[in-house]
Design a protein around this motif. Sequence first.
Motif, PDB file in Angstrom:
ATOM      1  N   ALA A 174      -7.825 109.345  58.767  1.00 24.99           N
ATOM      2  CA  ALA A 174      -7.251 108.600  57.824  1.00 24.99           C
ATOM      3  C   ALA A 174      -7.068 109.354  56.480  1.00 24.99           C
ATOM      4  O   ALA A 174      -6.333 109.068  55.541  1.00 24.99           O
ATOM      5  CB  ALA A 174      -8.196 107.270  57.593  1.00 24.99           C
ATOM      6  N   GLY A 175      -8.116 110.251  56.024  1.00 27.70           N
ATOM      7  CA  GLY A 175      -7.992 110.680  54.875  1.00 27.70           C
ATOM      8  C   GLY A 175      -7.064 111.964  54.900  1.00 27.70           C
ATOM      9  O   GLY A 175      -6.681 112.503  53.843  1.00 27.70           O
ATOM     10  N   ASN A 176      -6.124 112.237  56.167  1.00 33.35           N
ATOM     11  CA  ASN A 176      -5.114 113.139  55.983  1.00 33.35           C
ATOM     12  C   ASN A 176      -3.847 112.650  56.084  1.00 33.35           C
ATOM     13  O   ASN A 176      -2.980 113.270  56.752  1.00 33.35           O
ATOM     14  CB  ASN A 176      -5.453 114.303  57.242  1.00 33.35           C
ATOM     15  N   LEU A 177      -3.893 111.417  55.553  1.00 35.03           N
ATOM     16  CA  LEU A 177      -2.395 110.771  55.774  1.00 35.03           C
ATOM     17  C   LEU A 177      -1.731 110.735  54.238  1.00 35.03           C
ATOM     18  O   LEU A 177      -1.816 109.429  53.893  1.00 35.03           O
ATOM     19  CB  LEU A 177      -2.592 109.468  56.371  1.00 35.03           C
ATOM     20  N   SER A 178      -1.358 111.651  53.628  1.00 30.33           N
ATOM     21  CA  SER A 178      -0.842 111.650  52.297  1.00 30.33           C
ATOM     22  C   SER A 178       0.497 111.045  52.556  1.00 30.33           C
ATOM     23  O   SER A 178       0.916 110.413  51.374  1.00 30.33           O
ATOM     24  CB  SER A 178      -0.820 113.115  51.762  1.00 30.33           C
ATOM     25  N   THR A 179       1.220 110.966  53.449  1.00 31.71           N
ATOM     26  CA  THR A 179       2.546 110.304  53.395  1.00 31.71           C
ATOM     27  C   THR A 179       2.462 109.004  53.437  1.00 31.71           C
ATOM     28  O   THR A 179       3.032 108.100  52.694  1.00 31.71           O
ATOM     29  CB  THR A 179       3.059 111.008  54.574  1.00 31.71           C
ATOM     30  N   LEU A 180       1.185 108.226  53.759  1.00 33.99           N
ATOM     31  CA  LEU A 180       0.901 106.821  53.699  1.00 33.99           C
ATOM     32  C   LEU A 180       0.923 106.192  52.231  1.00 33.99           C
ATOM     33  O   LEU A 180       1.293 105.281  52.054  1.00 33.99           O
ATOM     34  CB  LEU A 180      -0.216 106.670  54.554  1.00 33.99           C
ATOM     35  N   ASP A 181       0.303 107.367  51.556  1.00 34.65           N
ATOM     36  CA  ASP A 181       0.363 106.764  49.970  1.00 34.65           C
ATOM     37  C   ASP A 181       1.736 106.550  49.383  1.00 34.65           C
ATOM     38  O   ASP A 181       1.619 105.481  48.435  1.00 34.65           O
ATOM     39  CB  ASP A 181      -0.448 108.005  49.202  1.00 34.65           C
ATOM     40  N   ILE A 182       2.722 107.418  49.949  1.00 36.69           N
ATOM     41  CA  ILE A 182       4.033 107.089  49.358  1.00 36.69           C
ATOM     42  C   ILE A 182       4.473 105.542  49.684  1.00 36.69           C
ATOM     43  O   ILE A 182       5.027 104.862  49.046  1.00 36.69           O
ATOM     44  CB  ILE A 182       4.959 108.090  49.734  1.00 36.69           C
ATOM     45  N   TRP A 183       4.196 105.408  51.025  1.00 34.95           N
ATOM     46  CA  TRP A 183       4.633 103.944  51.532  1.00 34.95           C
ATOM     47  C   TRP A 183       3.884 103.123  51.001  1.00 34.95           C
ATOM     48  O   TRP A 183       4.334 101.919  50.561  1.00 34.95           O
ATOM     49  CB  TRP A 183       4.635 104.050  53.110  1.00 34.95           C
ATOM     50  N   ASP A 184       2.539 103.136  50.547  1.00 33.04           N
ATOM     51  CA  ASP A 184       1.818 102.122  50.178  1.00 33.04           C
ATOM     52  C   ASP A 184       2.236 101.968  48.419  1.00 33.04           C
ATOM     53  O   ASP A 184       2.289 100.635  48.187  1.00 33.04           O
ATOM     54  CB  ASP A 184       0.094 102.808  49.754  1.00 33.04           C
ATOM     55  N   GLU A 185       2.736 102.848  47.829  1.00 32.24           N
ATOM     56  CA  GLU A 185       3.100 102.691  46.399  1.00 32.24           C
ATOM     57  C   GLU A 185       4.233 101.733  46.362  1.00 32.24           C
ATOM     58  O   GLU A 185       4.536 100.656  45.735  1.00 32.24           O
ATOM     59  CB  GLU A 185       3.560 103.798  45.805  1.00 32.24           C
ATOM     60  N   ARG A 186       5.291 101.941  47.426  1.00 32.75           N
ATOM     61  CA  ARG A 186       6.462 101.007  47.399  1.00 32.75           C
ATOM     62  C   ARG A 186       6.052  99.682  48.037  1.00 32.75           C
ATOM     63  O   ARG A 186       6.724  98.697  47.688  1.00 32.75           O
ATOM     64  CB  ARG A 186       7.591 101.783  48.412  1.00 32.75           C
ATOM     65  N   LEU A 187       5.304  99.739  48.991  1.00 32.47           N
ATOM     66  CA  LEU A 187       4.852  98.362  49.547  1.00 32.47           C
ATOM     67  C   LEU A 187       4.114  97.520  48.423  1.00 32.47           C
ATOM     68  O   LEU A 187       4.515  96.201  48.422  1.00 32.47           O
ATOM     69  CB  LEU A 187       3.933  98.485  50.774  1.00 32.47           C
ATOM     70  N   ILE A 188       3.471  98.139  47.847  1.00 31.10           N
ATOM     71  CA  ILE A 188       2.551  97.435  46.656  1.00 31.10           C
ATOM     72  C   ILE A 188       3.609  96.861  45.809  1.00 31.10           C
ATOM     73  O   ILE A 188       3.909  95.698  45.314  1.00 31.10           O
ATOM     74  CB  ILE A 188       1.561  98.326  45.821  1.00 31.10           C
ATOM     75  N   ALA A 189       4.608  97.780  45.180  1.00 27.55           N
ATOM     76  CA  ALA A 189       5.430  97.419  44.273  1.00 27.55           C
ATOM     77  C   ALA A 189       6.592  96.308  44.599  1.00 27.55           C
ATOM     78  O   ALA A 189       6.779  95.060  43.984  1.00 27.55           O
ATOM     79  CB  ALA A 189       6.479  98.464  43.678  1.00 27.55           C
TER      80      ALA A 189
END
Length: 374
Positions: A174-189
Amino acid sequence: MHVSSLSLRDFRNYAAADIEPGLGSVVLVGSNGQGKTNIVEAINFLATLGSHRTSIDSALIRQGSDAAIVRVNLAHDGRTILLEAQLNRNGANKAQVNHSAAKLRDFPRYISTVIFAPEDLMLIRGEPAGRRKFMDDLIIQRTPRLAGVVADYDRVLKQRNTLLKTARVKDIDAGNLSTLDIWDERLIALGTEITGERRRLLTDLAGPLAQAYEAIAGSDHAVSIELKTSIEAEHNPQAYAEAFKNLLETGRVQEIERGITLVGPHRDDVEFGLNTLPAKGYASHGETWSYALSLKLAAARLLRSESVLGDPILILDDVFAELDSARRQRLAEAVADFEQTFITAAVAEDVPAQLMKHVFHVKKGTIEFGTNNA
């Protein structure tokens, strides 16, 4: 706003059909399976970008045809506009506004509808997905640009879920999923904006809902409507976004294990209350009908109060047969002042006399103008 003319080509069971409905109440009479609902489904499709009976656009295309065309002339305040939608069995759908190429998702800027059908009882009794769709259809009609926000949220959610499933299959930490952070930002917004609009909608709908229920049921019951979110936070965008982010971060391991996004607007629900109890599970059959009808009437009155388009086009699909005479009469009085109301009925006698203004008879994919007692 009203439909001054409607033209269908290869839509459902219609090879070709043309109708000039007229102002006020428009009654479509015919036996089951003749095509009454197909007519109002076509009108509603232009406003909501979907069918109230199916989620598959190709089901709207006549068997043996490659495409269906829905063409509607709308009139309001001395102005007219022509909307044309081409639904393709293969390839993307196409749209035109006044003969110029357009995007289908722009249509809610020009046409607004509120439809009630027997299936809408499931708004009260059914699963949360139907209630979420009710909210999102309505917020899009209030603010058409939100069609893009809702579509983008669904796209981001799908991409994020795909990434979660891939991580599960490949056993990625789970700590090596930096790509997921990008999707998280869009999902949150996107999710924060959708939730804010849903809250605003339900707040604004509460008063009209209470008034509509009293008008239709003939009694003053305590009705309420409340958003149940998967994210507990104060009712402001910043607090919601922060709570959303924290839940995604703390729940990442569990989300990877399950391969789905566990929080967000796609997990929310609406609770309809009746006399301090949830209407789902406690309301009688008659109360459920009255509640669902009141919800749609409240939506129509809310859109009327806000829209520069004037009244939404009101659609009552096979409703009167299910109501007793008192509720029929009260519903007729409640909708009498709308600019245009489409009503479908298997038996003309089910429709109160004051609504029998423009009557059309539907039989085997043909439409004929008729008299009240034809």
